[in-house]
Design an enzyme around this catalytic site. Structure first.
Site, PDB file in Angstrom:
ATOM      1  N   HIS A 122     -10.624   6.889   2.086  1.00 32.88           N
ATOM      2  CA  HIS A 122      -9.249   6.813   1.558  1.00 32.88           C
ATOM      3  C   HIS A 122      -9.179   5.783   0.439  1.00 32.88           C
ATOM      4  CE1 HIS A 122      -9.478   3.424   4.327  1.00 32.88           C
ATOM      5  NE2 HIS A 122      -8.532   2.860   3.607  1.00 32.88           N
ATOM      6  N   HIS A 164     -10.662   0.800  -2.566  1.00 29.46           N
ATOM      7  CA  HIS A 164     -12.039   0.768  -2.054  1.00 29.46           C
ATOM      8  C   HIS A 164     -13.028   1.432  -3.003  1.00 29.46           C
ATOM      9  CE1 HIS A 164     -10.401  -0.603   1.694  1.00 29.46           C
ATOM     10  NE2 HIS A 164      -9.834   0.543   2.012  1.00 29.46           N
ATOM     11  N   LYS A 177      -6.924  -4.880  -3.229  1.00 32.40           N
ATOM     12  CA  LYS A 177      -7.678  -5.499  -2.126  1.00 32.40           C
ATOM     13  C   LYS A 177      -8.602  -4.460  -1.498  1.00 32.40           C
ATOM     14  CE  LYS A 177      -3.942  -4.482   1.095  1.00 32.40           C
ATOM     15  NZ  LYS A 177      -4.682  -3.526   1.947  1.00 32.40           N
ATOM     16  N   ASP A 189       0.795  -1.249   0.000  1.00 36.54           N
ATOM     17  CA  ASP A 189       0.000   0.000   0.000  1.00 36.54           C
ATOM     18  C   ASP A 189       0.824   1.294   0.000  1.00 36.54           C
ATOM     19  OD1 ASP A 189      -1.937  -1.948   0.211  1.00 36.54           O
ATOM     20  OD2 ASP A 189      -2.756  -1.272   2.115  1.00 36.54           O
ATOM     21  N   CYS A 214      -1.929  -3.029   7.654  1.00 42.04           N
ATOM     22  CA  CYS A 214      -1.844  -3.902   6.478  1.00 42.04           C
ATOM     23  C   CYS A 214      -0.554  -4.718   6.414  1.00 42.04           C
ATOM     24  CB  CYS A 214      -2.085  -3.097   5.212  1.00 42.04           C
ATOM     25  SG  CYS A 214      -3.817  -2.549   5.109  1.00 42.04           S
ATOM     26  N   ASP A 221      -4.503  -0.693  -1.771  1.00 34.90           N
ATOM     27  CA  ASP A 221      -5.791  -0.600  -1.090  1.00 34.90           C
ATOM     28  C   ASP A 221      -6.733   0.050  -2.107  1.00 34.90           C
ATOM     29  OD1 ASP A 221      -6.813  -1.240   1.516  1.00 34.90           O
ATOM     30  OD2 ASP A 221      -6.904   0.893   2.032  1.00 34.90           O
ATOM     31  N   HIS A 267     -17.299   2.835   0.953  1.00 35.67           N
ATOM     32  CA  HIS A 267     -16.864   1.561   1.544  1.00 35.67           C
ATOM     33  C   HIS A 267     -17.260   1.508   3.029  1.00 35.67           C
ATOM     34  CE1 HIS A 267     -13.930  -1.533   2.983  1.00 35.67           C
ATOM     35  NE2 HIS A 267     -14.307  -2.085   1.841  1.00 35.67           N
TER      36      HIS A 267
HETATM   37  C1  VGL Z   1      -4.572   0.465   5.805  1.00 38.09           C
HETATM   38  C2  VGL Z   1      -6.136   1.285   7.241  1.00 38.09           C
HETATM   39  C3  VGL Z   1      -7.112   1.203   6.273  1.00 38.09           C
HETATM   40  C4  VGL Z   1      -3.143   0.079   5.577  1.00 38.09           C
HETATM   41  C5  VGL Z   1      -5.529   0.362   4.821  1.00 38.09           C
HETATM   42  O1  VGL Z   1      -2.689   0.036   4.415  1.00 38.09           O
HETATM   43  O2  VGL Z   1      -2.445  -0.197   6.587  1.00 38.09           O
HETATM   44  N1  VGL Z   1      -4.880   0.910   7.012  1.00 38.09           N
HETATM   45  N2  VGL Z   1      -6.790   0.741   5.057  1.00 38.09           N
HETATM   46 ZN    ZN Z   2      -8.268   0.839   3.512  1.00 36.05          ZN
END
Ligand code: VGL
Ligand code: ZN
Length: 198
Positions: free
Chosen positions: A82, A49, A107, A9, A152, A47, A53
């Site tokens: 986000h 979404h 994802k 990410d 993550c 990430d 979401h």
């Molecule tokens: C993440 C919070 C929400 C991450 C992703 O990449 O750690 N954290 N979505």
């Molecule tokens: Zn996320």
């Protein structure tokens, strides 16, 4: 050497100025690029979404980011909106060397469930397909870097260890959110799961 570098990410929204900025998240980009050299495979996760979401606090009336709610699959931290599909925030950091990637893995694309881990959605059972990809390529040793250490990265590394991969997390090339002790908790949990923190 048959190790895969899995970059979690490294997206604009997790870097300074982004919607869910991790402190100094952009400081690890150059080191990650350098680490790609010598890896047998480079996998970049994103990430990804849909708008509205279910992990977004904005979708739950009276709730604020970082509050925890009960979802059918378990507790879920709520986040600011986000990494919405197709937005600038969901794009990789502009300096990340994406040309070296063998695989891009997205994802968190189902509205009703979050997916911290690159292996399973947050129900801990719906697979993303990454395990099959790694096994069919004979990649058994995994190195994790990226954002965020305590969400993550940690969830991905622990799932990988549970699946029987040999797992290293390169702490210098990760940065964390560290909300409410989440960093120390994630480090303890990773060690207990058999992950090597370098
Ligand atoms: C993440 C919070 C929400 C991450 C992703 O990449 O750690 N954290 N979505
Ligand atoms: Zn996320």
């Amino acid at each position: 050497m048959n190790h895969a570098l899995i970059v979690i990410d490294m997206q604009n929204d997790f870097c300074p100025g982004g919607a869910l900025a991790v402190a100094d998240g952009d400081q690890i980009v150059a080191g990650i690029n350098a680490r790609m050299v010598g890896a047998s495979a480079v996998i970049l996760t994103q990430d990804w979404h849909p708008p509205r979401h279910s992990s977004f606090a904005s979708q739950h009336s009276g709730r604020a980011p970082l509050e925890v709610i009960d979802m059918p699959y378990g507790p879920q931290v709520l986040w600011p909106d986000h990494c919405v599909q197709g937005t600038a925030g969901a794009q990789f950091h502009p300096d990340l060397d994406t040309d070296n990637a063998d695989l891009f893995l997205r994802k968190g694309f189902r509205r009703e469930i979050d997916s911290y881990s690159a292996f399973f959605e947050n129900d801990q059972s719906t697979p993303t397909g990454l395990e099959g990809y790694l096994r069919s390529r004979g990649l058994t040793q995994l190195e994790f870097v990226g954002l965020a250490t305590d969400f993550c990265v940690a969830w991905s590394a622990m799932d990988a260890a549970r699946l029987g991969f040999s797992v290293r997390v390169l702490s210098d090339l990760c940065r964390g959110i560290d909300h409410d002790g989440s960093m120390a908790q994630a480090q303890d949990a990773m060690r207990a799961a058999g992950v090597t923190l370098v």
